[in-house]
Write a protein that holds these residues in place. Structure first.
Motif, PDB file in Angstrom:
ATOM      1  N   ASN A   2      22.051  -8.009   2.603  1.00 56.18           N
ATOM      2  CA  ASN A   2      21.164  -7.085   1.893  1.00 56.18           C
ATOM      3  C   ASN A   2      20.659  -6.013   2.839  1.00 56.18           C
ATOM      4  O   ASN A   2      20.053  -6.316   3.857  1.00 56.18           O
ATOM      5  N   ILE A   3      20.890  -4.753   2.473  1.00 54.74           N
ATOM      6  CA  ILE A   3      20.434  -3.672   3.346  1.00 54.74           C
ATOM      7  C   ILE A   3      19.028  -3.212   2.950  1.00 54.74           C
ATOM      8  O   ILE A   3      18.267  -2.715   3.759  1.00 54.74           O
ATOM      9  N   ILE A   4      18.686  -3.432   1.663  1.00 54.80           N
ATOM     10  CA  ILE A   4      17.309  -3.164   1.209  1.00 54.80           C
ATOM     11  C   ILE A   4      16.762  -4.449   0.605  1.00 54.80           C
ATOM     12  O   ILE A   4      17.418  -5.065  -0.244  1.00 54.80           O
ATOM     13  N   GLU A   5      15.604  -4.865   1.057  1.00 53.53           N
ATOM     14  CA  GLU A   5      14.941  -6.035   0.476  1.00 53.53           C
ATOM     15  C   GLU A   5      13.497  -5.659   0.154  1.00 53.53           C
ATOM     16  O   GLU A   5      12.768  -5.208   1.023  1.00 53.53           O
ATOM     17  N   VAL A   6      13.125  -5.868  -1.110  1.00 49.68           N
ATOM     18  CA  VAL A   6      11.774  -5.536  -1.548  1.00 49.68           C
ATOM     19  C   VAL A   6      11.188  -6.770  -2.211  1.00 49.68           C
ATOM     20  O   VAL A   6      11.824  -7.355  -3.090  1.00 49.68           O
ATOM     21  N   ARG A   7      10.004  -7.181  -1.738  1.00 49.72           N
ATOM     22  CA  ARG A   7       9.397  -8.388  -2.319  1.00 49.72           C
ATOM     23  C   ARG A   7       7.948  -8.126  -2.686  1.00 49.72           C
ATOM     24  O   ARG A   7       7.148  -7.724  -1.843  1.00 49.72           O
ATOM     25  N   ASP A   8       7.629  -8.316  -3.968  1.00 50.99           N
ATOM     26  CA  ASP A   8       6.251  -8.191  -4.484  1.00 50.99           C
ATOM     27  C   ASP A   8       5.590  -6.877  -4.084  1.00 50.99           C
ATOM     28  O   ASP A   8       4.402  -6.838  -3.753  1.00 50.99           O
ATOM     29  N   LEU A   9       6.341  -5.804  -4.093  1.00 50.77           N
ATOM     30  CA  LEU A   9       5.814  -4.517  -3.645  1.00 50.77           C
ATOM     31  C   LEU A   9       4.827  -3.943  -4.660  1.00 50.77           C
ATOM     32  O   LEU A   9       5.135  -3.843  -5.852  1.00 50.77           O
ATOM     33  N   THR A  10       3.639  -3.580  -4.179  1.00 52.88           N
ATOM     34  CA  THR A  10       2.609  -3.012  -5.042  1.00 52.88           C
ATOM     35  C   THR A  10       2.024  -1.777  -4.371  1.00 52.88           C
ATOM     36  O   THR A  10       1.825  -1.761  -3.155  1.00 52.88           O
ATOM     37  N   LYS A  11       1.805  -0.721  -5.162  1.00 53.01           N
ATOM     38  CA  LYS A  11       1.117   0.462  -4.655  1.00 53.01           C
ATOM     39  C   LYS A  11       0.075   0.914  -5.667  1.00 53.01           C
ATOM     40  O   LYS A  11       0.390   1.167  -6.827  1.00 53.01           O
ATOM     41  N   ARG A  12      -1.159   0.970  -5.208  1.00 56.05           N
ATOM     42  CA  ARG A  12      -2.247   1.443  -6.069  1.00 56.05           C
ATOM     43  C   ARG A  12      -2.794   2.753  -5.532  1.00 56.05           C
ATOM     44  O   ARG A  12      -2.923   2.929  -4.322  1.00 56.05           O
ATOM     45  N   PHE A  13      -3.075   3.696  -6.440  1.00 59.10           N
ATOM     46  CA  PHE A  13      -3.775   4.937  -6.078  1.00 59.10           C
ATOM     47  C   PHE A  13      -5.089   4.950  -6.820  1.00 59.10           C
ATOM     48  O   PHE A  13      -5.078   4.993  -8.047  1.00 59.10           O
ATOM     49  N   ASN A  14      -6.196   4.920  -6.149  1.00 55.85           N
ATOM     50  CA  ASN A  14      -7.533   4.914  -6.761  1.00 55.85           C
ATOM     51  C   ASN A  14      -7.559   4.169  -8.090  1.00 55.85           C
ATOM     52  O   ASN A  14      -7.842   4.751  -9.127  1.00 55.85           O
ATOM     53  N   GLY A  15      -7.224   2.904  -8.060  1.00 58.63           N
ATOM     54  CA  GLY A  15      -7.361   2.093  -9.269  1.00 58.63           C
ATOM     55  C   GLY A  15      -6.158   2.139 -10.188  1.00 58.63           C
ATOM     56  O   GLY A  15      -6.001   1.298 -11.065  1.00 58.63           O
ATOM     57  N   LEU A  16      -5.270   3.163  -9.999  1.00 57.26           N
ATOM     58  CA  LEU A  16      -4.083   3.245 -10.844  1.00 57.26           C
ATOM     59  C   LEU A  16      -2.933   2.532 -10.139  1.00 57.26           C
ATOM     60  O   LEU A  16      -2.638   2.827  -8.990  1.00 57.26           O
ATOM     61  N   THR A  17      -2.310   1.575 -10.823  1.00 55.88           N
ATOM     62  CA  THR A  17      -1.218   0.841 -10.179  1.00 55.88           C
ATOM     63  C   THR A  17       0.110   1.513 -10.510  1.00 55.88           C
ATOM     64  O   THR A  17       0.587   1.439 -11.640  1.00 55.88           O
ATOM     65  N   ALA A  18       0.698   2.181  -9.526  1.00 53.39           N
ATOM     66  CA  ALA A  18       1.946   2.911  -9.765  1.00 53.39           C
ATOM     67  C   ALA A  18       3.140   1.975  -9.672  1.00 53.39           C
ATOM     68  O   ALA A  18       4.110   2.111 -10.419  1.00 53.39           O
ATOM     69  N   VAL A  19       3.094   1.046  -8.727  1.00 47.69           N
ATOM     70  CA  VAL A  19       4.164   0.057  -8.564  1.00 47.69           C
ATOM     71  C   VAL A  19       3.494  -1.309  -8.561  1.00 47.69           C
ATOM     72  O   VAL A  19       2.539  -1.537  -7.825  1.00 47.69           O
ATOM     73  N   ASP A  20       4.004  -2.222  -9.425  1.00 44.34           N
ATOM     74  CA  ASP A  20       3.254  -3.437  -9.713  1.00 44.34           C
ATOM     75  C   ASP A  20       4.092  -4.688  -9.412  1.00 44.34           C
ATOM     76  O   ASP A  20       4.726  -5.254 -10.285  1.00 44.34           O
ATOM     77  N   GLY A  21       4.117  -5.072  -8.147  1.00 48.03           N
ATOM     78  CA  GLY A  21       4.755  -6.335  -7.766  1.00 48.03           C
ATOM     79  C   GLY A  21       6.246  -6.403  -8.028  1.00 48.03           C
ATOM     80  O   GLY A  21       6.733  -7.383  -8.603  1.00 48.03           O
ATOM     81  N   ILE A  22       7.003  -5.365  -7.622  1.00 46.84           N
ATOM     82  CA  ILE A  22       8.440  -5.406  -7.884  1.00 46.84           C
ATOM     83  C   ILE A  22       9.188  -6.075  -6.729  1.00 46.84           C
ATOM     84  O   ILE A  22       8.766  -6.024  -5.579  1.00 46.84           O
TER      85      ILE A  22
END
Lengths: 265, 248
Positions: A2-22
């Protein structure tokens, strides 16, 4: 591998969740499509994978490196064509290419002929000495793509690369990318709104919506799962028919807040 | 090395392609030179301080350098807005090299602008007393340029819109300039003003240029060099730190 591995990735901006545990993995040498409606979290994910943004939580490995701990090693692993423009308008087409080649350490011997070949590929060789600000939107897009292909990285990120391109240029571009993919095993990770493009080019497809992954598989698997005849229908069946609004910038965000407060009256 | 060079070269190319900017950033010093130089000249001379143009020239050179240099911060915000900064920030090169290339480019442009301001002062009657000391004057000019490109970069890294940048700059740059001894001698000031100028790095830079060009110095060239050199290092460090932390 695997060249890219993403686990439980989350990104929040001031309360807004743009990426939610992918979570997902991309294999080396794969052409991988990352689909989703506007505002689904595609660009945010790409920005995190390419070290421009820092995640709120979760793990990312690019070519075995952590973007938080070793951003320079990650940056040595990929190339990217951004969704929004990123040219220097004051520089000429050639100078934009040269600057990129130097930043990405493409040796001068390889650089010069490859720049010529790529500018011819996107039909800009005759305009090489004109400043980018004199170009039309489509020409700028073509220049960005040529620039993104100048070095051959392990992973190539393409964020809606073909937006606004005519079928001829799209065809040239994909032929070229497929050839590097075959010859050098370059992994391609791309987003697009053209479903037929994803169907034709991608081995596997991930569909993301509201920051969550809702489907992952080959085009035929997705069609089978949704009992639809085309990827476009499968996509609509998965993500619904409602049109999304994108939180593009701070001022848009402010306007949204304004609307929210206005509606209370 | 090549990264630093190509980004330095980019700043110079952009500058040479923007004639409007070259002229606009010379008009302000020229205005100061004429209005202050000839306006206050007679008063200055009657007070027994000699020729005001001789005194003022160094301040005007520094002025054109500092405004041009601080403009680097505006360019940084512009690069954020047109998206070009992303292109450099994902490149497989350490960010400190990107910052250094940009800063040196901005500082070089500011020095060129400073040399042009120097030529303007010659036109209105300024005469440096020692040609041998011109390189020393240029060196102080370069330190001032580095100081303000680093400062501009530090602010440009934190601020995302042009209005915010302008506002910050006005609050910061204007007092630094007016309270630096660019326009008036530092001898015999009231204790409050004296304290402010003692902590103003630009005061040492201008004093250094003046000491080099006309041999009159308030702090003495070694202190000028030491204080300005150290503050340049500090501000460069801060600018570099903030630049590396930029998220787009």
């Amino acid at each position: 591998m695997n060249i890219i591995e993403v686990r439980d990735l989350t990104k929040r901006f001031n309360g807004l969740t743009a990426v939610d545990g992918i979570s997902f993995e991309v294999e080396k040498g794969e052409i991988f499509a990352f689909l989703g409606p506007n505002g689904a979290g595609k660009s945010t994910t790409i920005k995190i994978l390419t070290t421009i943004l820092q995640p709120s939580s979760g793990q990312v490995r690019i070519n075995g490196h952590d973007p938080l701990k070793d951003p320079d090693a990650v940056r040595r692993s990929f190339g990217i064509v951004f969704q929004d423009p990123s040219l220097d308008d004051d520089l000429t087409a050639l100078e934009n290419m040269e600057l990129h080649g130097v930043l990405y350490k493409v040796p001068a011997k390889t650089r010069r002929p490859r720049i010529e070949m790529l500018l011819k590929l996107v039909d800009l060789w005759d305009r090489r000495d004109d400043q980018a600000k004199t170009f039309s939107g489509g020409m700028k897009r073509r220049l960005e793509i040529a620039r993104g292909l100048l070095h051959h990285p392990d992973i190539l990120f393409l964020d809606e690369p073909t937006l606004g391109l005519d079928p001829q240029t799209r065809n040239h571009m994909w032929n070229y990318i497929q050839e590097i993919n075959r010859r050098e095993g370059m992994t391609v990770f791309f987003t697009t709104h053209y479903m037929e493009e994803a169907e034709r080019m991608a081995g596997r497809i991930v569909v993301i919506d509201h920051g969550k992954i809702i489907a992952l598989g080959t085009a035929s698997e997705l069609k089978e799962r949704t009992a639809t005849g085309s990827l476009e229908d499968a996509f609509l069946a998965l993500t619904g028919y409602e049109i999304r609004e994108e939180q593009a910038s701070g001022s848009d965000h402010l306007r949204a807040i304004g609307r929210a407060f206005g509606s209370r009256k | 090395m090549s990264t630093i060079y190509i980004l330095w070269l980019r700043q110079l190319k952009k500058y040479s392609r923007s004639r409007a900017r070259v002229v606009a950033q010379l008009v302000q010093p020229l205005l100061f030179l004429v209005a202050f130089g000839f306006g206050f000249g007679p008063v200055f001379e009657r007070a027994g301080n000699g020729s005001y143009i001789q005194y003022l020239a160094s301040g005007i050179i520094a002025q054109s350098v500092l405004f041009t240099a601080a403009f680097t911060g505006a360019e940084l915000i512009w690069d954020k807005q047109i998206g070009f900064l992303k292109e450099t920030m994902v490149a497989p090169v350490p960010r400190w090299q990107i910052m250094l290339g940009r800063t040196l480019g901005g500082a070089t442009v500011a020095c060129i602008q400073g040399v042009m301001a120097f030529l303007l002062t010659l036109l209105v009657g300024f005469r440096p007393t020692s040609l041998l000391m011109l390189p020393a004057g240029l060196f102080f000019t370069f330190l001032i340029a580095l100081f303000f490109t680093s400062l501009g970069t530090a602010i440009g890294s934190k601020v995302n819109d042009m209005q915010g940048f302008q506002l910050t700059m006005n609050f910061l740059i204007m007092p630094i300039f007016f309270l630096s001894g660019a326009l008036f001698p530092l001898d015999g000031l009231s204790s409050g003003l004296k304290a402010v100028t003692t902590f103003n790095p630009l005061a040492y830079g201008i004093d250094g240029i003046r000491g080099s060009l006309i041999g009159v110095s308030h702090f003495g060239l070694p202190s000028d060099y030491l204080v300005l050199g150290l503050t340049v290092l500090a501000v460069f460090g801060i600018g570099n730190y903030l630049f590396r932390k930029i998220q787009i």
